[in-house]
Design a protein around this motif. Sequence first.
Motif, PDB file in Angstrom:
ATOM      1  N   LEU A  13     110.993   5.234  82.134  1.00 16.20           N
ATOM      2  CA  LEU A  13     109.845   4.784  82.321  1.00 16.20           C
ATOM      3  C   LEU A  13     109.610   3.258  82.189  1.00 16.20           C
ATOM      4  N   SER A  14     110.534   2.660  81.832  1.00 20.20           N
ATOM      5  CA  SER A  14     110.961   0.872  81.738  1.00 20.20           C
ATOM      6  C   SER A  14     110.886   0.408  83.397  1.00 20.20           C
ATOM      7  N   GLU A  15     111.326   1.349  84.271  1.00 19.64           N
ATOM      8  CA  GLU A  15     111.717   0.811  85.501  1.00 19.64           C
ATOM      9  C   GLU A  15     110.288   0.176  86.242  1.00 19.64           C
ATOM     10  N   GLN A  30     118.519  -1.240  74.533  1.00 23.59           N
ATOM     11  CA  GLN A  30     117.752  -0.726  73.397  1.00 23.59           C
ATOM     12  C   GLN A  30     116.345  -0.468  73.599  1.00 23.59           C
ATOM     13  N   TRP A  31     115.583  -1.356  74.200  1.00 22.40           N
ATOM     14  CA  TRP A  31     114.369  -1.320  74.461  1.00 22.40           C
ATOM     15  C   TRP A  31     113.903  -0.233  75.406  1.00 22.40           C
ATOM     16  N   ASN A  32     114.864  -0.333  76.241  1.00 24.60           N
ATOM     17  CA  ASN A  32     114.698   0.716  77.513  1.00 24.60           C
ATOM     18  C   ASN A  32     114.757   2.067  77.107  1.00 24.60           C
ATOM     19  N   PHE A  33     115.710   2.462  76.160  1.00 24.06           N
ATOM     20  CA  PHE A  33     116.020   3.671  75.491  1.00 24.06           C
ATOM     21  C   PHE A  33     114.699   3.965  74.602  1.00 24.06           C
ATOM     22  N   LEU A  34     114.095   3.105  74.022  1.00 23.75           N
ATOM     23  CA  LEU A  34     113.075   3.358  73.150  1.00 23.75           C
ATOM     24  C   LEU A  34     111.863   3.829  73.909  1.00 23.75           C
ATOM     25  N   ASP A  38     109.746   7.786  74.615  1.00 27.23           N
ATOM     26  CA  ASP A  38     108.531   7.999  74.306  1.00 27.23           C
ATOM     27  C   ASP A  38     108.057   9.288  75.008  1.00 27.23           C
ATOM     28  N   LYS A  39     108.492   9.705  75.989  1.00 24.92           N
ATOM     29  CA  LYS A  39     108.312  10.961  76.805  1.00 24.92           C
ATOM     30  C   LYS A  39     108.455  12.256  75.719  1.00 24.92           C
ATOM     31  N   LEU A  40     109.117  12.175  74.663  1.00 22.97           N
ATOM     32  CA  LEU A  40     109.063  13.136  73.589  1.00 22.97           C
ATOM     33  C   LEU A  40     107.674  13.379  73.297  1.00 22.97           C
ATOM     34  N   LYS A  41     106.710  12.662  73.197  1.00 24.52           N
ATOM     35  CA  LYS A  41     105.438  12.967  72.881  1.00 24.52           C
ATOM     36  C   LYS A  41     104.762  13.738  73.918  1.00 24.52           C
ATOM     37  N   THR A  42     104.931  14.024  74.955  1.00 27.92           N
ATOM     38  CA  THR A  42     104.469  14.746  75.942  1.00 27.92           C
ATOM     39  C   THR A  42     105.149  16.193  76.029  1.00 27.92           C
ATOM     40  N   PHE A 125     121.752   9.497  76.801  1.00 25.80           N
ATOM     41  CA  PHE A 125     122.246   8.635  75.711  1.00 25.80           C
ATOM     42  C   PHE A 125     122.986   7.313  76.379  1.00 25.80           C
ATOM     43  N   PRO A 126     123.617   7.443  77.495  1.00 29.11           N
ATOM     44  CA  PRO A 126     124.106   6.396  78.096  1.00 29.11           C
ATOM     45  C   PRO A 126     123.003   5.206  78.449  1.00 29.11           C
ATOM     46  N   LEU A 127     121.900   5.491  78.193  1.00 30.60           N
ATOM     47  CA  LEU A 127     120.889   4.387  78.280  1.00 30.60           C
ATOM     48  C   LEU A 127     121.119   3.351  77.445  1.00 30.60           C
ATOM     49  N   LEU A 128     121.617   3.687  76.202  1.00 29.65           N
ATOM     50  CA  LEU A 128     121.945   2.626  75.054  1.00 29.65           C
ATOM     51  C   LEU A 128     123.190   1.867  75.600  1.00 29.65           C
ATOM     52  N   PRO A 129     123.393   0.773  74.829  1.00 27.34           N
ATOM     53  CA  PRO A 129     124.724   0.274  74.799  1.00 27.34           C
ATOM     54  C   PRO A 129     125.830   1.253  74.418  1.00 27.34           C
ATOM     55  N   ASP A 130     127.065   0.995  74.867  1.00 29.99           N
ATOM     56  CA  ASP A 130     128.158   1.760  74.542  1.00 29.99           C
ATOM     57  C   ASP A 130     128.289   2.425  73.162  1.00 29.99           C
ATOM     58  N   ASP A 131     128.573   1.370  72.293  1.00 33.83           N
ATOM     59  CA  ASP A 131     128.571   1.857  70.932  1.00 33.83           C
ATOM     60  C   ASP A 131     127.550   2.802  70.511  1.00 33.83           C
ATOM     61  N   GLN A 132     126.473   2.549  70.647  1.00 37.98           N
ATOM     62  CA  GLN A 132     125.152   3.368  70.321  1.00 37.98           C
ATOM     63  C   GLN A 132     125.243   4.685  71.051  1.00 37.98           C
TER      64      GLN A 132
END
Length: 220
Positions: A13-15, A30-34, A38-42, A125-132
């Motif tokens: 979505l953020s693209e 992190q913002w891109n992941f969040l 948001d698609k979960l709401k659909t 999950f790889p959309l997040l930084p590696d540790d997260q």
Amino acid sequence: MPESAHVTEEKTLSESNPFPDSIPERLRAQWNFLIEVDKLKTVLRQSPLAAVERRENDAEHSWHLALMVPVLAEYADEPIDIGRTIQLVVVHDLIEIYAGDTPLYDAEAGRDQEARERAAADRLFPLLPDDQATHFRELWDEFEQRRTPEARFAKAMDRLQPFLLNWMARGGTWQAPGVTADDVRRRKSVIGDASGALWEAASELIAEGERRGWMRPGQG
């Protein structure tokens, strides 16, 4: 195929409106992941809501589970870390933004469920930084494997929540073609892996629902 408008979507979505490069890279990820989740709401589930006549979505389901954990933790057969259990229940359905929801009583849709969901986890999950990304994937795997008291209780909540909604709907998905009281008992029995008290109470509701004709009779 399970219902989801986003199973084959390639772009995040953020693209469509990227955050500026001046935002630190970690925070931007992190913002891109969040935004993506948001698609979960659909993603619609089969469970009917108790408050209005419509089906719940995955985000509503996840919120309800997160509240159920602290409310019902006293019934866990083993001590649980409430905070970690809440993390498990809010993470476990995120992959459905790509894999879609798989109805519990739909055997055909369940045949490739594991493969679809693992592929979705590999993508999300790889959309997040590696540790997260590692941490969230470990939470998702822990829920799926149910090897810890927290994961077993999280799974129990996942099965109990739609069960309570079906009770309020006087049957709901229990009335799906071919579903019997024995099917409901079998599918919901994992509640007993985490809480004998909750499973005893749920079993009473199954028996009562069967008596009221809200589900087809079982063999026993």
